[in-house]
Design an enzyme around this catalytic site. Structure first.
Site, PDB file in Angstrom:
ATOM      1  N   LYS A 112       0.868  -1.182   0.000  1.00 38.43           N
ATOM      2  CA  LYS A 112       0.000   0.000   0.000  1.00 38.43           C
ATOM      3  C   LYS A 112       0.900   1.226   0.000  1.00 38.43           C
ATOM      4  O   LYS A 112       2.033   1.169   0.502  1.00 38.43           O
ATOM      5  CB  LYS A 112      -0.896   0.022   1.247  1.00 38.43           C
ATOM      6  CG  LYS A 112      -2.160   0.828   1.075  1.00 38.43           C
ATOM      7  CD  LYS A 112      -3.124   0.067   0.190  1.00 38.43           C
ATOM      8  CE  LYS A 112      -4.515   0.613   0.178  1.00 38.43           C
ATOM      9  NZ  LYS A 112      -5.455  -0.342  -0.402  1.00 38.43           N
ATOM     10  N   GLY A 227     -25.062   2.585   1.679  1.00 41.99           N
ATOM     11  CA  GLY A 227     -24.045   3.255   0.875  1.00 41.99           C
ATOM     12  C   GLY A 227     -24.305   2.983  -0.596  1.00 41.99           C
ATOM     13  O   GLY A 227     -23.707   2.092  -1.181  1.00 41.99           O
ATOM     14  N   ASN A 230     -20.724   2.879  -5.980  1.00 36.05           N
ATOM     15  CA  ASN A 230     -20.208   1.935  -6.976  1.00 36.05           C
ATOM     16  C   ASN A 230     -20.414   0.476  -6.565  1.00 36.05           C
ATOM     17  O   ASN A 230     -21.013  -0.314  -7.293  1.00 36.05           O
ATOM     18  CB  ASN A 230     -18.725   2.232  -7.232  1.00 36.05           C
ATOM     19  CG  ASN A 230     -18.068   1.170  -8.101  1.00 36.05           C
ATOM     20  OD1 ASN A 230     -17.660   0.116  -7.621  1.00 36.05           O
ATOM     21  ND2 ASN A 230     -17.995   1.417  -9.388  1.00 36.05           N
ATOM     22  N   ALA A 231     -19.911   0.117  -5.389  1.00 37.14           N
ATOM     23  CA  ALA A 231     -19.944  -1.296  -4.995  1.00 37.14           C
ATOM     24  C   ALA A 231     -21.376  -1.805  -4.816  1.00 37.14           C
ATOM     25  O   ALA A 231     -21.749  -2.853  -5.344  1.00 37.14           O
ATOM     26  CB  ALA A 231     -19.136  -1.494  -3.708  1.00 37.14           C
TER      27      ALA A 231
HETATM   28  P1  NAD Z   1     -18.741   5.218  -3.521  1.00 40.79           P
HETATM   29  O1  NAD Z   1     -18.157   6.544  -3.176  1.00 40.79           O
HETATM   30  O2  NAD Z   1     -19.073   4.929  -4.935  1.00 40.79           O
HETATM   31  O3  NAD Z   1     -20.072   4.965  -2.663  1.00 40.79           O
HETATM   32  C1  NAD Z   1     -20.110   5.154  -1.304  1.00 40.79           C
HETATM   33  C2  NAD Z   1     -21.539   5.484  -0.921  1.00 40.79           C
HETATM   34  O4  NAD Z   1     -21.611   5.540   0.506  1.00 40.79           O
HETATM   35  C3  NAD Z   1     -22.035   6.835  -1.436  1.00 40.79           C
HETATM   36  O5  NAD Z   1     -23.350   6.688  -1.931  1.00 40.79           O
HETATM   37  C4  NAD Z   1     -22.068   7.702  -0.177  1.00 40.79           C
HETATM   38  O6  NAD Z   1     -23.056   8.715  -0.232  1.00 40.79           O
HETATM   39  C5  NAD Z   1     -22.403   6.670   0.851  1.00 40.79           C
HETATM   40  N1  NAD Z   1     -22.140   7.092   2.229  1.00 40.79           N
HETATM   41  C6  NAD Z   1     -21.153   7.880   2.700  1.00 40.79           C
HETATM   42  N2  NAD Z   1     -21.317   8.074   4.022  1.00 40.79           N
HETATM   43  C7  NAD Z   1     -22.399   7.372   4.388  1.00 40.79           C
HETATM   44  C8  NAD Z   1     -23.072   7.152   5.608  1.00 40.79           C
HETATM   45  N3  NAD Z   1     -22.649   7.720   6.724  1.00 40.79           N
HETATM   46  N4  NAD Z   1     -24.182   6.371   5.615  1.00 40.79           N
HETATM   47  C9  NAD Z   1     -24.626   5.791   4.485  1.00 40.79           C
HETATM   48  N5  NAD Z   1     -24.030   5.967   3.304  1.00 40.79           N
HETATM   49  C10 NAD Z   1     -22.937   6.731   3.246  1.00 40.79           C
HETATM   50  O7  NAD Z   1     -17.713   4.152  -2.918  1.00 40.79           O
HETATM   51  P2  NAD Z   1     -17.509   2.626  -3.322  1.00 40.79           P
HETATM   52  O8  NAD Z   1     -16.415   2.559  -4.320  1.00 40.79           O
HETATM   53  O9  NAD Z   1     -18.809   2.013  -3.626  1.00 40.79           O
HETATM   54  O10 NAD Z   1     -16.918   2.050  -1.975  1.00 40.79           O
HETATM   55  C11 NAD Z   1     -17.757   1.736  -0.888  1.00 40.79           C
HETATM   56  C12 NAD Z   1     -16.994   0.926   0.119  1.00 40.79           C
HETATM   57  O11 NAD Z   1     -16.465  -0.229  -0.498  1.00 40.79           O
HETATM   58  C13 NAD Z   1     -15.789   1.625   0.758  1.00 40.79           C
HETATM   59  O12 NAD Z   1     -15.642   1.175   2.074  1.00 40.79           O
HETATM   60  C14 NAD Z   1     -14.620   1.115  -0.076  1.00 40.79           C
HETATM   61  O13 NAD Z   1     -13.396   1.170   0.646  1.00 40.79           O
HETATM   62  C15 NAD Z   1     -15.066  -0.304  -0.295  1.00 40.79           C
HETATM   63  N6  NAD Z   1     -14.416  -0.901  -1.450  1.00 40.79           N
HETATM   64  C16 NAD Z   1     -14.694  -0.456  -2.710  1.00 40.79           C
HETATM   65  C17 NAD Z   1     -14.036  -1.014  -3.795  1.00 40.79           C
HETATM   66  C18 NAD Z   1     -14.330  -0.547  -5.193  1.00 40.79           C
HETATM   67  O14 NAD Z   1     -13.673  -1.046  -6.118  1.00 40.79           O
HETATM   68  N7  NAD Z   1     -15.291   0.327  -5.407  1.00 40.79           N
HETATM   69  C19 NAD Z   1     -13.096  -2.039  -3.594  1.00 40.79           C
HETATM   70  C20 NAD Z   1     -12.853  -2.500  -2.297  1.00 40.79           C
HETATM   71  C21 NAD Z   1     -13.522  -1.910  -1.239  1.00 40.79           C
END
Ligand code: NAD
Length: 425
Positions: A112, A227, A230-231
């Site tokens: 990292k 949340g 994306n995921a």
């Molecule tokens: P993203 O930014 O696309 O989506 C995150 C969502 O969470 C947003 O809709 C945001 O409004 C919401 N959010 C923020 N604070 C919040 C709260 N207090 N209560 C409810 N919702 C809230 O992010 P993502 O890429 O989907 O990632 C989400 C999680 O998945 C993170 O923890 C990230 O580390 C983990 N993750 C993502 C990936 C990836 O490839 N996208 C890979 C591994 C881990």
């Protein structure tokens, strides 16, 4: 990760817990598994737009490469605890990458890195950001490479920074094109198809496998997404294709529910227009606690860490938790959830779709041949499904929860590789 407990201490504790399960008593071996192989801290001078020089600090932490080259993201971040905290954070995150790669059996290790900066808050110009990125690439160029260490995007970094790092690195190698030095690149730069859907799809594959072993029918299964980003949206859409029904969702502005269910695609369109899921026609606003404790089959926390506390755990009414987010469940909640016979698919497994696709991007770069979307998605699915099955069998055999099983199995795979090689020189 918020300021507070030392993240590297947490990572070390998890390694020690895994060693307890595996019966590894040797203190030296435990320390070998916990400590990173190398921690590089670099000084990054940048000529700012106002003509002044500013010094930034960057890191690259390489935890373990017994199973293959190091792999892990580069984040631009300024955690509350300052540079010292960031150092501990990258050490912890590099350790988690080692276990994440091992659990889905991809031949890569853990790393990292990042720069202590918040480009959004500080409003760095494109030029300043590029000079900072290229200087960082130059300073870590000796320790990265397609056969050494392959970074990827992370918090506040995108395909743009990955391209700049690849270009800087390639030029430093006598202008030899080196797409395999980094992943998460845009498609024309050698990126992989299926990258944007990878994490959510991987989470959904895990949920599907969990439903199979628990004999839960996904047709009509109620799904809750915390949340809506994306995921979770890709996880929601895929579970819908399998017959599931998304009944609740949330974002940073609030949570909503409609027990009859709604179409994920319609909610995506609504959020794109309004900037939030709140106010979606036919839904009712609820609290975060109500969302997490809704009666459902599948709960997908995909927002932040530390969401499922002991108090929430006691009131959970789901059957499967697919941890798309990193660290959404507090350690205090795990025994409560296990007792309630709710299956948790731990983050290192449930959100490993991203790193699987990164691995496949690197493979395509190295062979100079590119697969179709379906080919890449299928290969990713194979890794995730195998990772789920191996973890489930291990958890049954040792009568432990899936989180402990995933960690112990991952550690055992690294130990196996270490033992085959031994120590030299
Ligand atoms: P993203 O930014 O696309 O989506 C995150 C969502 O969470 C947003 O809709 C945001 O409004 C919401 N959010 C923020 N604070 C919040 C709260 N207090 N209560 C409810 N919702 C809230 O992010 P993502 O890429 O989907 O990632 C989400 C999680 O998945 C993170 O923890 C990230 O580390 C983990 N993750 C993502 C990936 C990836 O490839 N996208 C890979 C591994 C881990």
């Amino acid at each position: 990760m918020a300021k507070g407990a030392d993240p590297f201490e947490n990572a070390t504790k998890q390694v020690n817990d895994a060693c307890d399960i595996l019966g590894i008593k040797d203190k030296g071996m435990r320390e070998y598994l916990a400590m990173p192989n190398r921690l590089l801290r670099v000084k990054l001078p940048v000529k700012m737009d106002n003509g002044k020089i500013r010094i930034f600090t960057g890191f690259r932490c390489q935890h373990n490469n017994d199973r293959g080259p190091y792999k892990g993201g580069i984040r631009y971040f300024d955690p509350e605890g300052g540079v010292k905290y960031m150092e501990r954070e990258v050490m912890a995150l590099s350790s988690w990458m080692t276990w994440k790669c091992a659990i889905v059996d991809i031949p890569l290790g853990g790393a990292k890195g990042g720069i202590f900066v918040n480009p959004k808050k500080e409003k760095l110009s494109d030029g300043e950001l590029e000079r900072l990125t290229r200087r960082y690439a130059f300073m870590i160029s000796e320790v990265i490479g397609p056969e050494k260490d392959i970074p990827a995007p992370d918090v506040y970094t995108t395909g743009k920074e990955m391209t700049q790092i690849m270009d800087t690195f390639s030029k430093l190698q006598g202008n030899r094109y080196q797409p395999g030095v980094i992943t998460g690149k845009p498609i024309p730069m050698g990126g992989s198809l299926a990258r944007n859907v990878a994490t959510g799809l991987g989470t959904a594959h895990c949920v599907r496998e969990a439903a199979k072993v628990l004999k839960i029918k996904l047709k009509g299964a109620k799904v809750v997404l915390q949340g809506f980003g994306n995921a979770s949206t890709f996880a929601g859409e895929y579970l819908e294709k399998l017959g599931g029904k998304v009944i609740a969702a949330s974002d940073s502005k609030g949570s909503i529910i409609n027990p009859n269910g709604f179409k994920t695609q319609k909610l995506i369109e609504f959020k794109q227009k309004k900037g939030t899921v709140v106010g979606f026609p036919g839904s009712k606003k609820i609290s975060t606690e109500q969302l997490l404790t809704s009666e459902c089959d599948v709960l997908i926390p995909a927002a932040l860490e530390n969401q499922i506390t002991a108090k929430i755990a006691k009131n959970l009414k789901c059957k499967i938790i697919g941890e798309a987010a990193n660290g959404p469940t507090l350690p205090e909640a795990d025994p409560i959830i296990y007792k309630k016979k709710i299956m948790v698919i731990p983050d290192i497994l449930a959100n490993s779709g991203g790193v699987c696709i990164s691995y496949l991007e690197w493979v395509q770069n190295n062979m100079g041949y590119y697969w179709t979307f379906n080919e890449v998605a299928k290969k990713m699915e194979d890794h995730i499904v195998r990772g789920f099955k191996d973890t489930y069998e291990f958890s049954k055999k040792h009568k432990i929860d899936m989180r402990k099983a995933a960690m112990a199995l991952a550690v055992s795979r690294v130990v196996e590789a270490f033992n085959l090689k031994g120590i030299w020189p």
